[in-house]
Design a protein around this motif. Structure first.
Motif, PDB file in Angstrom:
ATOM      1  N   LEU A  34      86.909 100.404  17.317  1.00 36.56           N
ATOM      2  CA  LEU A  34      85.602  99.754  17.357  1.00 36.56           C
ATOM      3  C   LEU A  34      85.303  99.325  15.930  1.00 36.56           C
ATOM      4  CD1 LEU A  34      83.080  99.046  19.067  1.00 36.56           C
ATOM      5  CD2 LEU A  34      82.092 101.206  18.272  1.00 36.56           C
ATOM      6  N   VAL A  35      85.133  98.026  15.714  1.00 38.16           N
ATOM      7  CA  VAL A  35      84.897  97.499  14.376  1.00 38.16           C
ATOM      8  C   VAL A  35      83.601  96.705  14.369  1.00 38.16           C
ATOM      9  CG1 VAL A  35      87.372  97.358  13.928  1.00 38.16           C
ATOM     10  CG2 VAL A  35      86.170  95.336  14.765  1.00 38.16           C
ATOM     11  N   GLY A  36      83.072  96.480  13.182  1.00 41.23           N
ATOM     12  CA  GLY A  36      81.872  95.662  13.097  1.00 41.23           C
ATOM     13  C   GLY A  36      81.420  95.465  11.668  1.00 41.23           C
ATOM     14  N   PHE A  37      80.548  94.478  11.486  1.00 43.10           N
ATOM     15  CA  PHE A  37      79.922  94.265  10.185  1.00 43.10           C
ATOM     16  C   PHE A  37      78.467  93.888  10.395  1.00 43.10           C
ATOM     17  CE2 PHE A  37      81.398  89.962  11.221  1.00 43.10           C
ATOM     18  CZ  PHE A  37      80.315  89.165  10.853  1.00 43.10           C
ATOM     19  N   VAL A  38      77.679  94.060   9.354  1.00 43.46           N
ATOM     20  CA  VAL A  38      76.251  93.747   9.368  1.00 43.46           C
ATOM     21  C   VAL A  38      76.000  92.625   8.381  1.00 43.46           C
ATOM     22  CG1 VAL A  38      73.911  94.630   9.019  1.00 43.46           C
ATOM     23  CG2 VAL A  38      75.679  96.126   9.966  1.00 43.46           C
ATOM     24  N   ASP A  39      75.340  91.545   8.837  1.00 44.72           N
ATOM     25  CA  ASP A  39      75.068  90.436   7.926  1.00 44.72           C
ATOM     26  C   ASP A  39      73.783  90.688   7.147  1.00 44.72           C
ATOM     27  OD1 ASP A  39      72.890  89.727   9.538  1.00 44.72           O
ATOM     28  OD2 ASP A  39      73.855  87.953  10.389  1.00 44.72           O
ATOM     29  N   THR A  40      73.398  89.746   6.299  1.00 47.40           N
ATOM     30  CA  THR A  40      72.238  89.945   5.433  1.00 47.40           C
ATOM     31  C   THR A  40      70.909  89.837   6.173  1.00 47.40           C
ATOM     32  OG1 THR A  40      72.317  87.599   4.790  1.00 47.40           O
ATOM     33  CG2 THR A  40      73.456  89.185   3.367  1.00 47.40           C
ATOM     34  N   SER A  41      70.956  89.523   7.472  1.00 43.27           N
ATOM     35  CA  SER A  41      69.758  89.576   8.315  1.00 43.27           C
ATOM     36  C   SER A  41      69.715  90.865   9.124  1.00 43.27           C
ATOM     37  CB  SER A  41      69.723  88.372   9.271  1.00 43.27           C
ATOM     38  OG  SER A  41      69.662  87.158   8.556  1.00 43.27           O
ATOM     39  N   ASP A  78      94.809  92.312  18.710  1.00 44.60           N
ATOM     40  CA  ASP A  78      93.529  91.665  18.397  1.00 44.60           C
ATOM     41  C   ASP A  78      93.312  91.599  16.888  1.00 44.60           C
ATOM     42  OD1 ASP A  78      92.994  91.383  21.073  1.00 44.60           O
ATOM     43  OD2 ASP A  78      91.639  93.100  21.199  1.00 44.60           O
ATOM     44  N   THR A  79      92.585  90.569  16.468  1.00 45.85           N
ATOM     45  CA  THR A  79      92.288  90.358  15.055  1.00 45.85           C
ATOM     46  C   THR A  79      90.797  90.163  14.868  1.00 45.85           C
ATOM     47  OG1 THR A  79      94.454  89.341  14.638  1.00 45.85           O
ATOM     48  CG2 THR A  79      92.706  88.834  13.072  1.00 45.85           C
ATOM     49  N   PHE A  80      90.272  90.688  13.768  1.00 44.45           N
ATOM     50  CA  PHE A  80      88.838  90.581  13.462  1.00 44.45           C
ATOM     51  C   PHE A  80      88.698  90.274  11.982  1.00 44.45           C
ATOM     52  CE2 PHE A  80      84.459  92.070  12.856  1.00 44.45           C
ATOM     53  CZ  PHE A  80      83.846  91.674  14.036  1.00 44.45           C
ATOM     54  N   GLY A 112      81.899  90.723   1.023  1.00 43.63           N
ATOM     55  CA  GLY A 112      80.737  91.428   0.523  1.00 43.63           C
ATOM     56  C   GLY A 112      79.878  92.110   1.565  1.00 43.63           C
ATOM     57  N   LEU A 113      80.139  91.907   2.871  1.00 41.43           N
ATOM     58  CA  LEU A 113      79.284  92.481   3.904  1.00 41.43           C
ATOM     59  C   LEU A 113      79.775  93.876   4.307  1.00 41.43           C
ATOM     60  CD1 LEU A 113      78.497  89.437   6.222  1.00 41.43           C
ATOM     61  CD2 LEU A 113      77.236  90.299   4.236  1.00 41.43           C
ATOM     62  N   VAL A 114      78.823  94.739   4.618  1.00 43.40           N
ATOM     63  CA  VAL A 114      79.134  96.113   5.012  1.00 43.40           C
ATOM     64  C   VAL A 114      79.824  96.113   6.380  1.00 43.40           C
ATOM     65  CG1 VAL A 114      78.125  98.338   5.648  1.00 43.40           C
ATOM     66  CG2 VAL A 114      77.258  97.101   3.653  1.00 43.40           C
ATOM     67  N   HIS A 115      80.950  96.831   6.477  1.00 42.11           N
ATOM     68  CA  HIS A 115      81.685  96.875   7.739  1.00 42.11           C
ATOM     69  C   HIS A 115      82.334  98.243   7.929  1.00 42.11           C
ATOM     70  CE1 HIS A 115      84.492  95.460   4.638  1.00 42.11           C
ATOM     71  NE2 HIS A 115      85.487  95.985   5.368  1.00 42.11           N
ATOM     72  N   TYR A 116      82.846  98.484   9.136  1.00 41.10           N
ATOM     73  CA  TYR A 116      83.425  99.782   9.475  1.00 41.10           C
ATOM     74  C   TYR A 116      84.541  99.594  10.492  1.00 41.10           C
ATOM     75  CZ  TYR A 116      80.504  99.111  13.583  1.00 41.10           C
ATOM     76  OH  TYR A 116      79.927  98.570  14.706  1.00 41.10           O
ATOM     77  N   LEU A 117      85.395 100.631  10.612  1.00 40.52           N
ATOM     78  CA  LEU A 117      86.447 100.685  11.627  1.00 40.52           C
ATOM     79  C   LEU A 117      86.484 102.117  12.164  1.00 40.52           C
ATOM     80  CD1 LEU A 117      87.646  98.924   8.965  1.00 40.52           C
ATOM     81  CD2 LEU A 117      89.419  98.420  10.646  1.00 40.52           C
ATOM     82  N   TYR A 118      86.367 102.272  13.478  1.00 39.35           N
ATOM     83  CA  TYR A 118      86.315 103.601  14.090  1.00 39.35           C
ATOM     84  C   TYR A 118      87.370 103.709  15.180  1.00 39.35           C
ATOM     85  CZ  TYR A 118      84.627 107.479  16.959  1.00 39.35           C
ATOM     86  OH  TYR A 118      84.540 108.647  17.691  1.00 39.35           O
TER      87      TYR A 118
END
Length: 217
Positions: A125-132, A144-146, A151-157
């Motif tokens: 499970l991956v994701g990032f948070v934008d400046t909004s 799969d590719t992501f 510079g944006l905060v992201h994670y991989l679980y």
């Protein structure tokens, strides 16, 4: 950046800059000669006449990394100018990422690079948070590719509690940098004052002490 102004598109390239373009075919990193008399953004080049095919290849990403030595359960193995000197000045870094069962690469950012990640094994499970503060998240399966913007905060679980996950990532900088948000906040040297963390995270002093201890601060 592209701004639509009266049906015209204005490009402001000065706001987003990758590593500078090289001025020669290659600049194999000289990682052995001490830089005593000068400093440069990157590494100096060896004499091009001494270039070999071995400067452009590495087996650094072929072996699994040790995830047990990390409290979050992950290991990042880099192909960079230390083990692949032919990368010097090309604006690239490659990474093998091993994530233990139920392991996490916690929210972090790369201040100088975007990252594209391909899952080779496992379920993430991956994701990032934008400046909004909008979250973009996706479950990845092998193949799969992501992409994570610069510079944006992201994670991989790793969603699997029994099987490790493996990804290969490419970053468009020779030195992308990495900053884990929790470690930067609670284990900096010297520490960020407790009152700042209490207000920022809406926690009390006991919480600050506990989190610092848990993170090894």
């Amino acid at each position: 950046m592209c701004i639509n102004l009266h049906a015209h598109c204005i490009f402001s390239v000065g706001f987003v800059k990758p590593d500078p373009d090289p001025l020669q075919d290659y600049c194999i990193a000289d990682t052995k000669t001490p830089q005593t008399n000068f400093f440069c953004n990157g590494a100096p080049c060896i004499d091009p006449a001494q270039a070999k095919a071995s400067h452009f290849t590495t087996s650094a990403l072929s072996k699994p990394g040790n995830t047990r030595g990390n409290p979050f359960g992950f290991n990042v193995t880099l192909a960079n100018i230390r083990n692949l000197p032919g990368l010097n000045t090309l604006g690239l870094t490659m990474a093998r990422v091993d994530i233990a069962p139920d392991g996490l690469i916690p929210p972090h950012s790369h201040p100088r690079a975007s990252e594209v990640t391909t899952l080779l094994k496992g379920s993430l499970l991956v994701g990032f948070v934008d400046t909004s503060n909008r979250l973009y998240t996706q479950q990845l399966r092998p193949g799969d590719t992501f992409v994570f913007p610069e510079g944006l905060v992201h994670y991989l679980y790793n969603l699997d509690s029994k099987t490790p996950a493996l990804t290969v990532s490419g970053l468009n900088s020779q030195n992308p940098g990495a900053q884990i948000a929790s470690l930067a906040s609670f284990t900096s040297k010297p520490f960020i004052p407790d009152v700042i963390l209490q207000k920022a995270y809406q926690i009390n002093s006991q919480d600050v002490t506990k989190i610092r201890k848990n993170l090894g601060g």
